[in-house]
Design an enzyme around this catalytic site. Structure first.
Site, PDB file in Angstrom:
ATOM      1  N   ARG A  44      23.342  31.727 131.275  1.00 10.63           N
ATOM      2  CA  ARG A  44      21.889  31.895 131.073  1.00 10.63           C
ATOM      3  C   ARG A  44      21.376  30.839 130.095  1.00 10.63           C
ATOM      4  O   ARG A  44      21.255  31.057 128.880  1.00 10.63           O
ATOM      5  CB  ARG A  44      21.577  33.284 130.549  1.00 10.63           C
ATOM      6  N   ARG A  70      26.466  27.419 140.749  1.00  9.53           N
ATOM      7  CA  ARG A  70      26.358  27.655 139.288  1.00  9.53           C
ATOM      8  C   ARG A  70      27.313  28.733 138.809  1.00  9.53           C
ATOM      9  O   ARG A  70      27.414  29.006 137.620  1.00  9.53           O
ATOM     10  CB  ARG A  70      24.924  28.020 138.922  1.00  9.53           C
ATOM     11  N   HIS A 135      18.166  23.679 137.290  1.00  8.65           N
ATOM     12  CA  HIS A 135      17.355  24.788 136.764  1.00  8.65           C
ATOM     13  C   HIS A 135      17.309  24.710 135.229  1.00  8.65           C
ATOM     14  O   HIS A 135      17.748  25.609 134.524  1.00  8.65           O
ATOM     15  CB  HIS A 135      17.999  26.101 137.207  1.00  8.65           C
ATOM     16  N   ASP A 180       5.627  31.700 137.275  1.00  5.14           N
ATOM     17  CA  ASP A 180       6.766  31.400 138.161  1.00  5.14           C
ATOM     18  C   ASP A 180       6.212  30.657 139.371  1.00  5.14           C
ATOM     19  O   ASP A 180       5.804  31.258 140.360  1.00  5.14           O
ATOM     20  CB  ASP A 180       7.438  32.707 138.598  1.00  5.14           C
ATOM     21  N   GLU A 237      12.057  22.781 136.366  1.00  2.00           N
ATOM     22  CA  GLU A 237      13.233  22.548 137.213  1.00  2.00           C
ATOM     23  C   GLU A 237      12.911  21.494 138.279  1.00  2.00           C
ATOM     24  O   GLU A 237      11.834  21.541 138.902  1.00  2.00           O
ATOM     25  CB  GLU A 237      13.626  23.857 137.888  1.00  2.00           C
TER      26      GLU A 237
HETATM   27  O1  TA6 Z   1      13.415  29.372 138.881  1.00  2.00           O
HETATM   28  C1  TA6 Z   1      12.684  30.547 138.646  1.00  2.00           C
HETATM   29  C2  TA6 Z   1      13.461  31.721 139.205  1.00  2.00           C
HETATM   30  O2  TA6 Z   1      13.599  31.620 140.602  1.00  2.00           O
HETATM   31  C3  TA6 Z   1      12.756  33.016 138.778  1.00  2.00           C
HETATM   32  O3  TA6 Z   1      12.073  33.606 139.849  1.00  2.00           O
HETATM   33  C4  TA6 Z   1      13.904  33.860 138.237  1.00  2.00           C
HETATM   34  O4  TA6 Z   1      14.528  34.568 139.285  1.00  2.00           O
HETATM   35  C5  TA6 Z   1      14.777  32.764 137.636  1.00  2.00           C
HETATM   36  O5  TA6 Z   1      14.786  31.755 138.640  1.00  2.00           O
HETATM   37  C6  TA6 Z   1      16.133  33.189 137.151  1.00  2.00           C
HETATM   38  O6  TA6 Z   1      16.913  33.588 138.220  1.00  2.00           O
HETATM   39  P1  TA6 Z   1      18.397  34.143 137.860  1.00  2.00           P
HETATM   40  O7  TA6 Z   1      19.032  34.414 139.192  1.00  2.00           O
HETATM   41  O8  TA6 Z   1      19.104  33.081 137.081  1.00  2.00           O
HETATM   42  O9  TA6 Z   1      18.162  35.375 136.998  1.00  2.00           O
END
Ligand code: TA6
Length: 263
Positions: A44, A70, A135, A180, A237
């Site tokens: 994270r 990932r 990301h 988002d 991203e």
């Molecule tokens: O990039 C934004 C996103 O798609 C959000 O909608 C949220 O889901 C975020 O990625 C994090 O996703 P994750 O699967 O890492 O919790």
């Protein structure tokens, strides 16, 4: 297990860069204090690699969100004081999730700029479409004071409003609530203004930019994210998602490069 470089670190797990310090010596990437470093769990923070799909499983078969890259261990091809090259090649495990032969080579160069280059090769006999994104979680002083420039006039899909389509006006993106947005058809450089610090995100080989801050409710219900950490991060991203997805012919390669600087 992290690979320590002079200006930061990268993990074999997901080939995730988790720390990079620019010329000011300050960490530019956000890493949650609750990040988990466990098999099959994405880290994270830092720069998780989204591949071969973005978001939930497009076929609704329960496959992992944002794909598998990932969450898997990558092989280290080489590493020195300021650069590491890692690779991910298809395996029985990946082919069970996504039935294609591929190789991804990822180069992370950590010096006065953070340069990330991801090259995807189709090693199969048939073309395949894929989505990908770096990301990137940026560390900021207070997201409520941040402005993101560079997306003026671009079309975006707003996940907080049912993926409806909107156009960014001539104003910068600001953060007053959960945000988002997937901006499509944009190759623009973005600038994140965080008080008197500016983070510049240049890219090539990418036509999508995703801007995300989860805000407080998501933060409160997410185990690997601190309740108040939403205030100190923003994701900008770079990738190719949705209508910008790439279709790769057999033997072809697609290269995306992101260069991050701090002013
Ligand atoms: O990039 C934004 C996103 O798609 C959000 O909608 C949220 O889901 C975020 O990625 C994090 O996703 P994750 O699967 O890492 O919790």
């Amino acid at each position: 297990m992290a690979i320590e470089l002079d200006r930061g670190e990268i993990h074999r797990h997901g080939a995730t860069v988790t720390d990079w310090r620019g010329p000011d010596g300050e960490p530019a990437l956000f890493l949650s204090e609750r990040a988990r470093f466990e098999p099959d769990v994405p880290i994270r923070g830092g720069v998780p690699i989204v591949f071969p799909w973005f978001g939930p499983d497009p076929e609704h078969r329960g496959r992992p969100a944002h794909g598998f890259a990932r969450r898997m261990p990558w092989r280290v091809c080489r590493a020195d004081a300021d650069e590491a090259v890692l690779e991910l090649v298809d395996s029985e495990e990946t082919r069970a999730l996504w039935p294609h032969r591929f190789r991804i080579e990822y180069r992370a160069s950590l010096s006065d700029e953070l340069e990330l280059e991801i090259c995807v090769e189709n090693r199969g006999e048939a073309p395949f479409p894929f989505e990908s994104a770096l990301h990137t979680y940026f560390r900021v002083s207070d997201v409520r004071r941040c402005l993101v420039y560079g997306l003026e006039g671009a079309r975006y899909l707003d996940k907080t409003r049912g993926q409806a389509s909107f156009t960014q006006g001539e104003a910068a993106v600001r953060f007053i609530e959960e945000t988002d947005r997937t901006y499509l058809g944009t190759e623009s450089t973005c600038r994140i203004e965080d008080g008197n610090r500016v983070i510049v995100v240049r890219k090539s080989g990418s036509r999508s930019t995703i801007v995300w801050n989860p805000w407080r409710d998501w933060a409160a219900r997410t185990v690997d994210f601190g309740d108040d950490e939403w205030e100190r991060m923003v994701c900008v991203e770079s990738g190719n998602v949705g209508v910008d997805a790439v279709t790769l012919s057999p033997g072809a390669q697609h290269r995306m490069t992101v260069r991050i600087g701090v002013q």
